[in-house]
Motif scaffolding. Sequence first.
Motif, short mmCIF file in Angstrom:
data_model
loop_
_atom_site.label_atom_id
_atom_site.label_comp_id
_atom_site.label_asym_id
_atom_site.label_seq_id
_atom_site.Cartn_x
_atom_site.Cartn_y
_atom_site.Cartn_z
N UNK A 1 0.79 -1.32 -0.19
CA UNK A 1 -0.05 0.02 0.03
C UNK A 1 0.96 1.18 0.17
N UNK A 2 1.93 1.28 0.54
CA UNK A 2 3.02 2.45 0.59
C UNK A 2 3.56 2.80 -0.52
N UNK A 3 3.56 1.71 -1.57
CA UNK A 3 4.45 1.96 -2.82
C UNK A 3 5.81 2.17 -2.51
N UNK A 4 6.41 3.36 -2.97
CA UNK A 4 7.59 3.69 -2.83
C UNK A 4 8.35 4.30 -1.57
N UNK A 5 7.29 4.27 -0.60
CA UNK A 5 7.68 4.83 0.84
C UNK A 5 8.23 3.58 1.64
N UNK B 1 9.11 13.59 -0.07
CA UNK B 1 10.32 13.02 -0.62
C UNK B 1 10.95 13.54 -1.86
N UNK C 1 0.76 8.39 2.88
CA UNK C 1 1.72 7.98 2.00
C UNK C 1 1.86 9.30 0.84
#
Lengths: 187, 128
Positions: free
Chosen positions: A153-157, B18, B11
């Motif tokens: 769910x967080x993908x690239x995090x 980021x 997120x």
Amino acid sequence: MEDLSQHILDIAFNSIEAGATELTVMIQEDPNHNLFQFKVLDNGRGITPEEIPLILDPFYTTKKCKRVGIGVPLLREAVDRCGGRFEIKPSPLGRGTAVIATFPYHHLDRVPLGDITGTIITLIAGQPHLDLAYHHRRNNSCFDFSAGALRAQLQDIPLHTPEVLVWLKDYLNQKIAELRRETSEEH
Amino acid sequence: MKSIEDLDKLRQKLQQDMQVRQKEHDVKVTVSMGTCGIAAGAREVVQALLEELKEQGLSNVAITQTSCVGFCQNEPLLEVTKDSEKTVYVNIDQDKAREVVRKHLVQGQVIRDWTNPDTQAHRHEEEK
């Protein structure tokens, strides 16, 4: 150790040191049947039947930098203190090891579960790639959590980002409190 | 109320941040997680570190863990590696861990009173 969650963290670290990449923590609370049980299952290098009596000895360790290994003996003592049952065996999932501690729920000397959320957060913070699953059953209700699902769910995090872990701590605390609240209304 | 939907919002926020702060982890904080460390409160120290790192908005810090390093009487131990310099803090608790983040990681000041010369010397010896 002040709570059983600290023992769980300690046992989980043995798994990590045994090369585990997958770890399952299962908790079962059944006050009506006077049962409290936790299981830590891993896919690490496993344990041979010959090694099992050795690791119950506090003066046995696989590490070269120290002479004692008290994690498993401490847990067994916590179990024995209230007439529970302690098992270490090859994991039923195939590869790896299973540690199972069973206690009489209502025994006065049974250490409380304590901060299980802290244990999960600490494991994820230091082991970002660990495939951790948590299954907590109380009476007939249960709560499941999987690090893999959150990662997706967080993908690239990354899951171990401090903001994410602080969120996860509140989330888990709330879900486990809900589980306790729901099930205490059942009787 | 915390829900999985909140995580999506978090997120998205972190993804935006980021882009601004694309940085490598150049500081490492290591907590000892042997039986001795856990019994002395290492789990609580990790949680305090995470909360303070969040508060201070530090994204360049990696938290790692190690097993017993042989200084059980000084647990919980915290080792900070910054600019290739290592500092070992001894007998850390949650408040001290937060202070290490604020003083050492944010302001760059080592808190000498909380370090142990013997532990430092041993660690350097080990690396040789």
